[in-house]
Enzyme design. Structure first.
Site, PDB file in Angstrom:
ATOM      1  N   HIS B 264       0.832  -1.210   0.000  1.00 64.56           N
ATOM      2  CA  HIS B 264       0.000   0.000   0.000  1.00 64.56           C
ATOM      3  C   HIS B 264       0.869   1.264   0.000  1.00 64.56           C
ATOM      4  O   HIS B 264       0.715   2.143  -0.866  1.00 64.56           O
ATOM      5  CB  HIS B 264      -0.913  -0.034   1.236  1.00 64.56           C
ATOM      6  CG  HIS B 264      -1.850   1.132   1.347  1.00 64.56           C
ATOM      7  ND1 HIS B 264      -3.159   1.081   0.921  1.00 64.56           N
ATOM      8  CD2 HIS B 264      -1.669   2.388   1.832  1.00 64.56           C
ATOM      9  CE1 HIS B 264      -3.738   2.257   1.141  1.00 64.56           C
ATOM     10  NE2 HIS B 264      -2.856   3.065   1.704  1.00 64.56           N
ATOM     11  N   GLU B 265       1.787   1.331   0.952  1.00 63.92           N
ATOM     12  CA  GLU B 265       2.624   2.531   1.037  1.00 63.92           C
ATOM     13  C   GLU B 265       3.560   2.635  -0.166  1.00 63.92           C
ATOM     14  O   GLU B 265       3.849   3.739  -0.634  1.00 63.92           O
ATOM     15  CB  GLU B 265       3.414   2.543   2.350  1.00 63.92           C
ATOM     16  CG  GLU B 265       2.570   2.481   3.629  1.00 63.92           C
ATOM     17  CD  GLU B 265       1.534   3.594   3.756  1.00 63.92           C
ATOM     18  OE1 GLU B 265       1.735   4.693   3.184  1.00 63.92           O
ATOM     19  OE2 GLU B 265       0.500   3.359   4.425  1.00 63.92           O
ATOM     20  N   HIS B 268       1.772   4.460  -2.803  1.00 68.74           N
ATOM     21  CA  HIS B 268       1.831   5.918  -2.588  1.00 68.74           C
ATOM     22  C   HIS B 268       3.193   6.467  -3.022  1.00 68.74           C
ATOM     23  O   HIS B 268       3.281   7.504  -3.681  1.00 68.74           O
ATOM     24  CB  HIS B 268       1.633   6.240  -1.097  1.00 68.74           C
ATOM     25  CG  HIS B 268       0.211   6.212  -0.627  1.00 68.74           C
ATOM     26  ND1 HIS B 268      -0.782   6.948  -1.224  1.00 68.74           N
ATOM     27  CD2 HIS B 268      -0.382   5.550   0.398  1.00 68.74           C
ATOM     28  CE1 HIS B 268      -1.934   6.745  -0.583  1.00 68.74           C
ATOM     29  NE2 HIS B 268      -1.726   5.892   0.401  1.00 68.74           N
ATOM     30  N   GLU B 296      -4.822   7.782  -3.131  1.00 67.11           N
ATOM     31  CA  GLU B 296      -5.325   6.527  -2.562  1.00 67.11           C
ATOM     32  C   GLU B 296      -5.558   5.486  -3.661  1.00 67.11           C
ATOM     33  O   GLU B 296      -5.429   4.288  -3.427  1.00 67.11           O
ATOM     34  CB  GLU B 296      -6.617   6.832  -1.789  1.00 67.11           C
ATOM     35  CG  GLU B 296      -6.958   5.863  -0.694  1.00 67.11           C
ATOM     36  CD  GLU B 296      -5.947   5.755   0.448  1.00 67.11           C
ATOM     37  OE1 GLU B 296      -5.086   6.647   0.595  1.00 67.11           O
ATOM     38  OE2 GLU B 296      -6.015   4.753   1.187  1.00 67.11           O
TER      39      GLU B 296
END
Lengths: 502, 502
Positions: B264-265, B268, B296
């Protein structure tokens, strides 16, 4: 006064922010970020400089009666306020007296000089560096002239690092020291060399890291207010009043590098963490080191007088042997003590032992003073270096790379800084003897594993004072006498008589 | 334009410096430094705000024809320059239109509100928090009024996070999504639950850290320009154009927490590292995310559409089982795939699966819009929350701590942010389908272990654009249609029919 502290505190805060970025750069920053980090640091430096040179500071100082001749200002002020005015006047003058054009001209030349030095050193080509060094010497003369046209140039430059210090004063301390050290070296040379082979046994980084943590703990270096990380070159950095961090380097076939490096940097950190003449001066320039030499006294007192003492290892060798198993298996306390105190004339200052280290420094002090005065021409530096290496240490570098090109300082235009490295040893030994004179024997404290008592004394007498006193005054106030080399020499003579058995 | 970019770049540089300090605070800072670090960050925030609100920026914008009505300025300018003026006008207005007094009044109230919220949550005492929440709602109304007195308050607040977004527009997307999700949940509930017991086997932090490094590598997250550290709450932070770092959390009895957190990170971070509409806009506000929701979309696309897909694990499960031995011993690819996609209505948003997550968000969107309009009184929030939990998810919190007090956002006065969390899923799925429409099937790329192709597409179509387009425009430009939920729903329906076998 309040307003002055506020402006000063803002500059300090910016400096601390820069220290966070600098620390990050050396520890965890991803490599590709280097260029942008340079921009960020340059921005902060510019901002700090802007704050330090605000005309309002000059006006406030003048209004409080502080001038070049009378930096401490109105006599009605408290001694601490007067000390603060002295420091602020000094910092302000140093930041404003050199014209911006000269600063930036020198910055550009320095960047070229450093690059030329790195190349000259790797190619062992002093002539290629010579014109750059000449420029650095010339710039230093100009800077000295801006700061104080009536002062002796070397004194003016020296004063930036050792407030109130003079070439003559330092020579008066260094000359007998040099002669005594050379004599001590002769005695040591006459004895069989100690064996330190076991110090070169393979010792994994993880074990050394555990040992470093152990050392920080027994030195009372509070990890709520600091930390240890790994870098190419060890350093101590202050990111805030309650945030002083150190780094170390792990050499797997020579664990003493991290062990004594950690103690050394912890000594610096303890000084930084102990500063604070008064709450209202907490985040100001009065909560700074008395001088670079006094800073060095703290690191070297802990590293050498405590960390390389027999009493210390009587208490800690067993635990160390356990942590570093099997590196110290079968090594007796006496063998270990002698090994970590092995003396051997070497070519490189940064790797020198306690006895020869100061000789390396005195050599540089003499040469840089002569370069600045013109008594020594830049082109003659290699010859002068090698001659003095022979006279002081009995060895001659095979080439200039291991000779006069070894240190980065001169290529950066730093002249006047070197003496601090040796003065630190002298301050440290003199503080040590002062403890004894005051009825508290630090050697006994070490033997009783009561290091906290030494820290308490240093906190009360040296750390808390910050920059309230000039370093020479601090020595007189704390030890009752001016700085001299006899304490250090007595310490060395006693210690090495034992280590080498004479 | 040049001058505007310079001023903007300076503010950006200060923001990046602040990010270094923020990162350090969460990762390595010694605990006692917290108060001073707060001062350092506050100083930098003040400085950045000063730069962002310089009257010169307003003058430059006006001179280039940019006004509130015509933010893009002179039509003779290039489209990119016009986009830049739009962003700069927006940032400048947002930074200057709210009076400083209101900002600082709200900051003080927010700090009290956050403390009250933390206490109310731990004591399960909504009435104690109620007056603070009421104040936060009131402040938000005042801010909306400052920013645009003629706009609908919720639209004005929303626009800060999702430029051009409106409550009506989002409701038009969310309403069908909500109904479809509830239907999907009914279908899932009718099937036997999947077994994920083995995901809770003990998995040492060191093994998880290796797995995280492995994941960053296969996602092409360049460690020359970033790094991974451990923190209490995972985040991504930008310290410079070439320095974007992520953090993760290791839960030893639930390794998916770090595995999917890291993906997830990384998503980003890849977005941040890929920004840059043009070299001259590299360090400006045009090299920012199109919106929080688009940000997101990048994290969730990688985490869910790639990272929780069968194709991905067909390529990587074997290596994972090796790294995490013995945690995944005897687990088949099908068991693993179903386990990491287990759906279960739960009370806490941050722990929700892919299906229920958006329902949690839609609930908050509806409630915060009603609070702001006054259709829902603050005192009635707990009841409304519980009712909607029953309607959307079929469960009711046992208390307000696990109900309307669970999120920190409202206590911080953040209203209008929540929709981003669900909009991200929709943007992501719509981008995914756009790849297919353009003849490149990302699912096939995942199966062929060619993740680089997906990144290349995202770089070219989404990342590099930065903030050139408003998020809605970006969706139209990249996918050929306005944002709608059908792509996401089709994705979910197909996937979970397989996972739950209906």
């Amino acid at each position: 006064m309040e307003r002055l502290r506020t402006l000063d505190g803002e500059a300090k805060l910016i400096t601390h922010i820069g220290a966070v970025l600098g620390w990050d750069q050396e520890t965890y920053m991803p490599p590709a970020a280097i260029e942008e980090r340079g921009d960020q640091l340059a921005y902060l430096e510019g901002l700090a400089h802007e704050k330090q040179t605000m005309p309002e500071i000059g006006e406030l100082l003048a209004a409080l009666g502080s001038t070049g001749e009378n930096p401490e200002g109105d006599t009605t002020l408290s001694p601490m306020d007067r000390a603060y005015l002295r420091i602020m006047r000094r910092n302000y003058d140093q930041a404003t007296k050199v014209p911006t054009e000269l600063v930036s001209e020198m910055a550009k030349a320095t960047s070229l000089s450093q690059a030329a030095w790195a190349k000259a050193r790797s190619g062992n080509d002093f002539p290629a560096f010579e014109p750059h060094l000449q420029k650095m010497v010339d710039f230093n003369r100009r800077i000295a002239d801006c700061l104080d046209p009536s002062g002796k140039p070397y004194d003016v430059l020296l004063d930036r690092f050792e407030e109130g210090g003079t070439q003559a004063g330092i020579a008066a301390v260094f000359n007998p020291l040099r002669d005594e050290l050379v004599k001590l070296m002769d005695r040591i040379r006459s004895r069989p060399q100690v064996n330190d082979d076991f110090l070169h046994r393979h010792c994994p980084e993880a074990d050394q890291a555990k040992a470093s943590s152990y050392l920080m703990k027994i030195l009372s270096y509070d990890l709520e207010r600091g930390r240890l990380d790994k870098t190419a070159h060890p350093f101590t950095t202050t990111l805030g009043v309650s945030d002083v961090r150190i780094t170390t380097r792990y050499v797997e076939d020579f664990f003493p590098s991290s062990v004594f490096g950690t103690i050394h940097e912890s000594g610096h950190a303890l000084y930084e963490l102990g500063m604070g003449p008064a709450p209202e001066y907490q985040r100001t320039s009065l909560a700074d080191a008395a001088s670079m030499a006094v800073h060095e006294s703290q690191s070297r007192l802990w590293e050498n007088m405590v960390g390389r003492s027999l009493g210390f290892w009587k208490n800690h060798l067993q635990e160390f042997a356990r942590m570093l198993t099997p590196v110290l298996d079968g090594v007796s306390i006496d063998e270990y003590y002698r090994a970590i105190n092995k003396v051997e004339p070497s070519l490189i200052r940064t790797e020198a032992d306690e006895v020869t280290y100061s000789l390396h420094v005195i050599l540089r002090f003499e040469l840089e003073a002569e370069l600045l005065s013109g008594n020594l021409a830049v082109k003659d530096l290699p010859g002068a270096w090698n001659e003095r290496m022979q006279a002081f240490l009995g060895i001659v570098p095979p080439d200039d790379a291991k000779g006069c090109l070894q240190d980065i300082h001169w290529s950066m235009g730093a002249i006047g800084y070197f003496p601090s490295y040796a003065l630190g040893n002298l301050y440290g030994a003199q503080f040590w003897d002062a403890m004894k004179d005051q009825g508290f024997d630090p050697a006994v404290a070490v033997e009783n594993d009561n290091l906290g008592a030494i820290l308490t004394w240093l906190r009360a007498n040296v750390h808390s004072a910050g920059a309230v006193y000039k370093p020479g005054e601090l020595a007189r106030k704390v030890t009752g006498e001016s700085l001299d080399a006899s304490h250090f020499m007595r310490y060395l003579n006693e210690k090495y008589a034992r280590v080498y058995g004479f």
